[in-house]
Design a protein around this motif. Structure first.
Motif, PDB file in Angstrom:
ATOM      1  N   THR A 137       9.197  18.665 -14.035  1.00 19.23           N
ATOM      2  CA  THR A 137       9.499  18.462 -12.618  1.00 19.23           C
ATOM      3  C   THR A 137       8.736  19.422 -11.710  1.00 19.23           C
ATOM      4  O   THR A 137       8.582  19.144 -10.520  1.00 19.23           O
ATOM      5  N   LYS A 193       9.913  22.097 -10.737  1.00 24.94           N
ATOM      6  CA  LYS A 193      10.924  22.688  -9.859  1.00 24.94           C
ATOM      7  C   LYS A 193      11.828  23.625 -10.638  1.00 24.94           C
ATOM      8  O   LYS A 193      12.040  23.433 -11.834  1.00 24.94           O
ATOM      9  N   LEU A 225      16.649  21.908  -8.452  1.00 22.33           N
ATOM     10  CA  LEU A 225      17.059  20.610  -8.985  1.00 22.33           C
ATOM     11  C   LEU A 225      18.539  20.370  -8.751  1.00 22.33           C
ATOM     12  O   LEU A 225      18.952  19.272  -8.379  1.00 22.33           O
ATOM     13  N   LEU A 260      14.000  11.931 -12.850  1.00 23.63           N
ATOM     14  CA  LEU A 260      13.347  13.232 -12.820  1.00 23.63           C
ATOM     15  C   LEU A 260      12.454  13.443 -14.029  1.00 23.63           C
ATOM     16  O   LEU A 260      11.348  13.947 -13.936  1.00 23.63           O
ATOM     17  N   THR A 302       5.589  21.296  -5.599  1.00 18.00           N
ATOM     18  CA  THR A 302       5.474  20.824  -6.974  1.00 18.00           C
ATOM     19  C   THR A 302       4.150  20.070  -7.119  1.00 18.00           C
ATOM     20  O   THR A 302       3.587  19.594  -6.136  1.00 18.00           O
TER      21      THR A 302
END
Lengths: 416, 413
Positions: free
Chosen positions: A71, A73, A78, A375, B202
């Protein structure tokens, strides 16, 4: 000679990554004391827990690094995006609470290790806090990290010690695979502590953030996985030898609870007069190492989850909550330990139990997240992984409830 | 009209009443349709039982903390619509870019203005709320009466970003088109700020941004991004787009980026590039990264020895793109061998007929292409240089290292 030595150091650091660092920080003051206490009180008996703990450790660490790689992240990001602000707030409160107890444990470790050299805690703790604060805020931490890591080689002393005390290897081997369950408050307390110290809530946030920071992508992730697994196994091997060493030196003489951190130095008895020195050095390094990483990682996770500016590259005015949180953890963690009659060992063990009790909260969200197709795409959990993590959640909640029930029972008996 | 403002946390769960004052349901979400209007709430999604209904903005008579009163009861069932930007689903708790504050922030709440329109009332998006006050509202939302929350929050400092400065992040190109999300705000930012922002995002969001912004802006921003991330961004892009961006970069920086990529990928990108920049970049790629050849760029201005100030100014006029960073002109002989360096500022002090040779610096400092990085930084320090010419084995001028290259090298240490 020097050249060869340098070559070996180079190899040593080549394999170091987020997974290995996490595993080493995992063996902080809480880890050392919890394993020592387990060996000192119960001998080889608790060894069986290490296999399932290692398995769960690998599973959780692998899940985090996979989530980070896929991801891009952090875990708190998340949780915020998928479960909203209230849930994030609760999880962050859990993380801060768990890490506050860890900070207390680590300052207790600093105090305990230096008390061996007769340095009083009103000197060692403020000094340690100042060092930690400056290392991190002045940005010199990154260069010191390698020294911390290198100093972790002190743990080899436990392996040497465990061999030198000539433990009953047959018994150790048998207990390593034979689970022993006792419905006894103290025993369950120790079990929760052992899980809590090995698989702490903070590690999940730290490792995932580190993987994201390093820019590992889903494609390159296989290499990271190996490193994570090696780190987990290294941590468990150290835990094994700490327990065996303490079982051989303390339990064999007379099973007992550790009173002060220095008692645990007996685990390194074969080193004679150097035992205290080695133990103190190991404990001091581990405590300081963890004390640097924990508040920083906590502040980052919380600020990212709740949407505040974070990072030591910001000025205080730009990221006040980040700095307050970070400083607060150090000041409160250190401040509590300053109290002269603060029972160091008891509180260190207690802090790890807290970590164990709070672990399921984090584990539940991790497992829910990693199973979201949206995800994780094709990288969701396998059935085996889900089984392990849900079983761990159930087990930890079960153990906590058993502990509560037994404590209430004890209290009732005491009053009637 | 005491409450012209309405927070999204207040809108959620607000009761919706029909013409006779009967409750139809409660607000579950609100949607903006940016193609129609980027600031107006176009639909309210109402939950009544299991089904969701859609209320159009022109069906609302009034909105207040006490509820929404309709003036038209013919509601349609809600069905997912790709053109809708739904606040709960797409905005709340997600990251957006604050183009004015130049950072990535997380949406905690949204502030609306209640505006009269055609005899009814509509909601207008004013701010995106971040910070403590919005967090407080979210935490107690639904637990305390709305008016209490308003009173209690007063002591907490607010922190909001105007809606027009918000750049929404959406990795899916199809959806980005349908939602009419542009990156115009990002293109107006300083490339270095954009680079900082990109670093915190990201990989998929980075790709989305570089896929869409203007190649020139992308090139400027990419030059400022951390080398590891540079490589991963270029790898994620379509080869064609990557080539467009690399072409726009200064040749030395383009070579540095391509050197970070895998051989195959960088070769593919080079193939897609135009002939001229490709040649320059290829030449630079031959040099070792930490040698003078690897550090230098090939964007410089060299004139013949007998050129005059007027000639120089003429040449400068045709190379306007270089002017931002240029500070030295170089002189070469007929064989392109370096013979002198003229600080740009000296041109202003002399009239057009003055030969450049007479303005050249007294001691010419240069370095061979193979010179080590450490030695180069030493030269800059020792002679207080702004630019250092690099020559090949025949003393032919091949490139220039500038002070900003040195700063980057020193920062990396």
């Amino acid at each position: 000679m020097w050249k060869r030595f340098r070559y070996h150091i180079a190899i040593f650091f080549a394999v170091i990554g987020p997974g290995f660092i996490t595993a080493m920080v995992d063996n902080d003051a809480g880890g050392i004391l919890t394993y020592s206490q387990a060996g000192a009180k119960y001998g080889y008996l608790p060894l069986w827990t290490l296999l399932p703990i290692t398995l769960l450790l690998i599973v959780t660490q692998e899940m985090c690094s996979r989530m980070g790689a896929v991801t891009g992240k952090g875990l708190s990001d998340l949780i915020r995006e998928e479960f909203g602000l209230r849930t994030t707030f609760i999880v962050m409160a859990v993380l801060v609470l768990a890490n506050l107890t860890n900070m207390i444990a680590d300052f207790a470790g600093i105090a305990g290790s230096l008390e061996i050299f007769n340095i009083p805690r009103w000197v060692s703790v403020p000094l340690g806090a100042a060092i930690v604060w400056l290392l991190v805020v002045k940005g010199t931490y990154a260069s010191v990290e390698k020294i911390f890591l290198f100093a972790c080689l002190v743990y080899i002393a436990y392996i040497v010690s465990a061999i030198l005390v000539k433990p009953d290897w047959k018994e150790a081997a048998i207990y390593s695979v034979r689970p022993v369950l006792m419905l006894q408050g103290a025993y369950i307390y120790m079990l929760i502590g052992m899980v809590g110290t090995s698989i702490a809530p903070w590690m999940q946030f730290y490792l995932q953030a580190a993987v994201v920071e390093k820019g590992v992508t889903a494609k390159e992730y296989k290499e990271s996985r190996i490193e994570v697994i090696v780190g987990c196994i290294a941590m468990s091997v150290i835990a094994f030898f700490i327990i065996v060493a303490c079982a051989g030196t303390i339990y064999e003489v007379a099973p007992r609870d550790l009173q002060v951190p220095a008692d645990a130095a007996a685990g390194l008895k074969p080193f004679g007069p150097y035992a205290y020195l080695l133990f103190a050095a190991g404990l001091f390094n581990a405590s300081l190492f963890a004390a640097c990483i924990l508040p920083l990682s906590t502040a980052y996770s919380v600020c990212e989850g709740l949407g505040f500016e974070s990072g030591v590259n910001h000025r205080f005015r730009e990221a006040p909550i980040f700095y307050w949180l970070f400083t607060g953890l150090i000041v409160v963690g250190g401040g509590v330990v300053m109290w002269p009659r603060f029972p160091l060992v008891k509180m260190i063990l207690f802090s790890q139990v807290i970590n164990g009790v709070l672990l399921p909260v984090v584990l539940i969200f991790m497992t829910l997240l990693i199973n979201k197709k949206k995800l994780m795409h094709e990288w969701t959990n396998s059935r085996f992984y889900n089984f392990i993590s849900w079983a761990a959640v159930a087990l930890m909640i079960g153990l906590t409830m058993a502990l509560v029930a037994l404590s209430i029972q004890d209290m009732m008996r005491g009053t009637s | 009209m005491a409450d012209e403002r309405l927070f999204f946390t207040e809108l959620l769960g607000l009761k919706v009443f029909d013409l006779k004052g009967r409750t139809l349901g409660v607000v579950k979400d609100a949607a903006i349709v940016p193609l129609l209007d980027p600031v107006r709430v176009d639909r309210y999604l109402i939950g009544s039982g299991a089904a969701w209904l859609t209320v159009r903005h022109d069906q609302v008579r009034s909105i207040s903390l006490d509820g929404i009163h309709l003036r038209d009861e013919i509601l349609t069932p809600y069905h997912s619509d790709e053109y809708m930007l739904r606040v709960v689903r797409d905005l709340m708790d997600q990251q957006i870019i604050d183009a004015q504050g130049r950072k990535v922030v997380r949406v905690t709440d949204v502030t609306f203005e209640i505006k009269p329109e055609n005899g009814g009332e509509i909601l207008w998006v004013l701010d995106v709320d971040i910070g403590l006050r919005a967090i407080f509202r979210r935490l107690v939302q639904g637990m305390l009466p709305r008016r209490w929350i308003r009173r209690l929050q007063v002591g907490i400092p607010p922190h909001s970003i105007r809606w027009e400065f918000c750049n929404i992040l959406e990795p899916d190109p199809q959806r980005r088109l349908r939602l009419n999300i542009s990156n115009r705000l990002l293109e107006d930012m300083h490339p270095a700020d954009l680079a900082d922002i990109v670093e915190t995002l990201t990989p998929e969001h980075r790709e989305a941004i570089f896929e869409n912004i203007d190649s020139e802006v992308a090139a400027d921003a990419l030059s400022e991004v951390d080398p590891d991330i540079q490589a991963s961004i270029l790898e994620s892009l379509e080869t064609e787009k990557a080539a467009d961006i690399v072409e726009e970069m200064a040749p030395d920086q383009a070579a540095d980026v391509l050197a970070e990529l895998e051989q195959e990928t960088s070769e593919e990108i080079l193939e897609e590039m135009e002939h001229e920049p490709k040649k320059e970049v290829r030449e630079l790629l031959e040099f070792k990264e930490d040698s003078a050849g690897g550090m230098m760029n090939t964007e410089y201005i060299a004139l013949t020895e007998n050129a005059t100030v007027a000639d120089a100014i003429q040449v400068l006029k045709t190379n306007e793109a270089l002017m931002e960073t240029l500070n030295t002109l170089f002189l070469v002989d007929a064989e392109e061998r370096l013979t002198g360096a003229v600080p740009l500022a000296r041109l202003f002090l002399h009239d057009g007929a003055t030969p450049l040779r007479s303005l050249a610096v007294e001691t010419l400092i240069d370095a061979p292409v193979t010179e080590q990085q450490d030695r180069i930084t030493e030269l800059f320090d020792k002679y207080n240089l702004l630019a250092l010419p690099v020559v090949d084995e025949d003393r032919k001028l091949t490139g220039v290292i500038t002070a900003d290259d040195i700063i980057s090298v020193l920062r990396e240490k």
